[in-house]
Design an enzyme around this catalytic site. Structure first.
Site, PDB file in Angstrom:
ATOM      1  N   ASP A 154      20.809  34.831   4.186  1.00  0.00           N
ATOM      2  CA  ASP A 154      19.774  33.865   4.786  1.00  0.00           C
ATOM      3  C   ASP A 154      19.318  32.462   3.675  1.00  0.00           C
ATOM      4  O   ASP A 154      18.665  31.962   4.235  1.00  0.00           O
ATOM      5  CB  ASP A 154      18.838  34.970   2.983  1.00  0.00           C
ATOM      6  N   MET A 196      22.066  38.549   2.020  1.00  0.00           N
ATOM      7  CA  MET A 196      24.144  39.133   2.082  1.00  0.00           C
ATOM      8  C   MET A 196      24.063  40.376   1.557  1.00  0.00           C
ATOM      9  O   MET A 196      23.644  40.633   0.280  1.00  0.00           O
ATOM     10  CB  MET A 196      24.501  37.497   2.080  1.00  0.00           C
ATOM     11  N   HIS A 197      25.876  40.428   1.624  1.00  0.00           N
ATOM     12  CA  HIS A 197      26.899  41.189   1.142  1.00  0.00           C
ATOM     13  C   HIS A 197      26.451  42.492   1.011  1.00  0.00           C
ATOM     14  O   HIS A 197      27.292  42.994   0.678  1.00  0.00           O
ATOM     15  CB  HIS A 197      26.827  40.910  -0.302  1.00  0.00           C
TER      16      HIS A 197
END
Length: 479
Positions: free
Chosen positions: A233, A77-78
């Site tokens: 995830d 992520m991110h």
């Protein structure tokens, strides 16, 4: 048949399942992280495509994929993947464990709208501060930025030609109204962006598009294969272990360490630095504590000693009380509960008797202490833990799981042999999107063993954790 593609930090994994959700085949390919400056962590999106091609090639070489109906996506992520108006990548993706944007994160977090709307602290690893960093430091890149995608959604763009995301991953950008599961115009505008710069949103179990013909033809797939919204995830891992109802939880020992608990309502508590994100299925959320270096810490120690992680952990024997040697796993700063980009790790309390095994135990214990910090933060929000399943590569160490169970005073379940991680969760989401019907994903996998806390060592772990907390405060003063 259905495929799950999980884009991890250290590699990509593909899992092929049948209609009964039985695993038929799997393949993986490695990825590398570039660290051009201290605190930086980047990957080239072109490497993701190369790795995804490799795992799909491997599946196609061993299986006829003409019966595949759906593909689900999961990913770390991110990440800030910046594209121009022609969908060309403008710079390497800035990853989740990159802390360069700590000043920008503090600036955004000082704006009360961010915690109020997103339900979360603006961490340096989230997407919004990274894009602000690019605006402040790479103005020529900023001027050309037309679209911001998360890593798995760049894979989707390659597969389908469509810029689409879903709420579980989008919640980690700091631009999502997490309660309504939609982009916030207010938060986007605070970063000089609008919805035109964002992918459209669908739920993780809903269709997001179909395969482009030229991609389908590479592996003999039908062009009508549905690509599911997928999940970040950890949300996808929760689908893999059936953690979708309040009280169902897992501990993940991957590159990062995660304590994840599903919730049936939106209950943010940003003051605790606990993450409150959307789940990958509709009308469901989750609470999560995250440490930045779990197996990453063990891999660091492995490089230091010249021995592989399995060798280091495989000879430890029965669980012992924590020794004098203390490891602080802050190799790149920390998230929950400290939100501290500046702090760095330490290995202290060394003495003549400290050998490789003692160092290994200290590393495992240090990560365990950090996870206990997360557990206490989650408890402060009222989060329930009716069960706790262990997943991730580090869960192969029984010693580590015994330490976690004892320190947290919570039994830890070990699934029977098999893959119950993000790739399976992504494949299940692909099945849901392609079938258009609900499937039972709330049932956890069969449990091979349950590790109970060791009452004889509980006090020793309590004392060691107290010393760990004191040491963090000292490290903070030095960082």
């Amino acid at each position: 048949m259905y495929i799950g593609l999980d884009l991890g930090t250290s590699g990509i994994k593909a899992l092929l399942i049948d209609d009964a959700q039985r695993v038929i085949d799997e393949a993986s390919a490695p990825l590398e992280v570039q660290r051009p400056n201290p605190g930086w962590s980047e990957q080239r999106p072109s490497d993701w495509i190369t790795a995804a091609t490799a795992v799909m090639d491997a599946l196609a070489s061993r299986n006829t994929l003409s019966a595949v109906q759906g593909i689900g996506l999961s990913g770390h992520m991110h990440g800030a993947t910046l594209l121009d108006a022609s969908d060309n990548v403008l710079r390497p993706c800035i990853l989740w464990n990159d802390t360069r944007a700590h000043a920008e994160a503090a600036e955004l977090d000082a704006n009360a709208d961010f915690r109020a709307i997103s339900g979360n602290v603006v961490f340096p690893g989230f997407t919004a501060p990274k894009v602000l960093w690019v605006r402040n430091n790479e103005p020529e890149i900023w001027e050309r930025t037309a679209k911001v995608l998360l890593p798995k959604d760049y894979l989707r763009l390659w597969l389908t030609g469509d810029a689409v995301s879903e709420p579980s991953d989008a919640a980690g950008t700091s631009w999502l109204d997490t309660g309504t599961r939609n982009w916030s115009d207010v938060l986007l505008a605070a970063c000089g962006l609008s919805r035109q710069n964002m992918p459209t949103l669908v739920e993780g179990s809903a269709p997001s598009g179909t395969l482009r013909r030229e991609v389908a033809d590479l592996w003999g797939l039908p062009a009508a294969v549905v690509i599911a919204g997928g999940g970040g995830d950890n949300a996808a891992s929760a689908i893999g272990v059936g953690a979708v109802k309040a009280g169902q939880a897992f501990v993940s020992l991957g590159t990062s360490g995660v304590l994840f608990a599903a919730t049936d309502s939106y209950s943010p508590a940003p003051e605790t630095s606990v993450h409150t994100f959307c789940h990958a299925v509709p009308n469901t959320w989750h609470q999560m504590g995250v440490i930045l270096s779990a197996t990453d810490s063990l891999n660091w120690y492995s490089r230091l000693t010249g021995q592989d992680a399995a060798t280091l952990t495989g000879t430890l024997g029965a669980l012992q009380a924590p020794g004098r040697t203390l490891f602080m796993p802050y190799l790149g700063g920390e998230r929950t509960p400290h939100n501290d980009a500046a702090v760095r790790g330490a290995l202290i309390g060394l003495e003549h008797a400290t050998d490789t095994a003692a160092g290994t135990r200290a590393v495992l214990e240090g990560v365990t202490h950090a996870l206990r910090d997360n557990y206490e933060a989650l408890q402060a929000t009222g989060t329930r833990f009716d069960s706790l399943i262990a997943v991730g590569g580090g869960s192969r160490s029984e010693y580590w799981l015994r330490a976690i169970a004892t320190s947290l005073n919570v039994p830890v379940d070990i699934p029977e042999a098999g893959d119950f991680g993000a790739a399976l969760g992504a494949a299940r989401l692909g099945l849901m999107a392609a079938s258009g019907a609900g499937i039972d994903i709330a049932t956890p996998p069969k449990i091979a063993a349950t590790i109970d806390p060791d009452p004889a060592l509980r006090r020793a772990f309590d004392d060691a954790h107290a010393r760990y907390k004191e040491t963090y405060r000292a490290l903070r003063e030095l960082s």
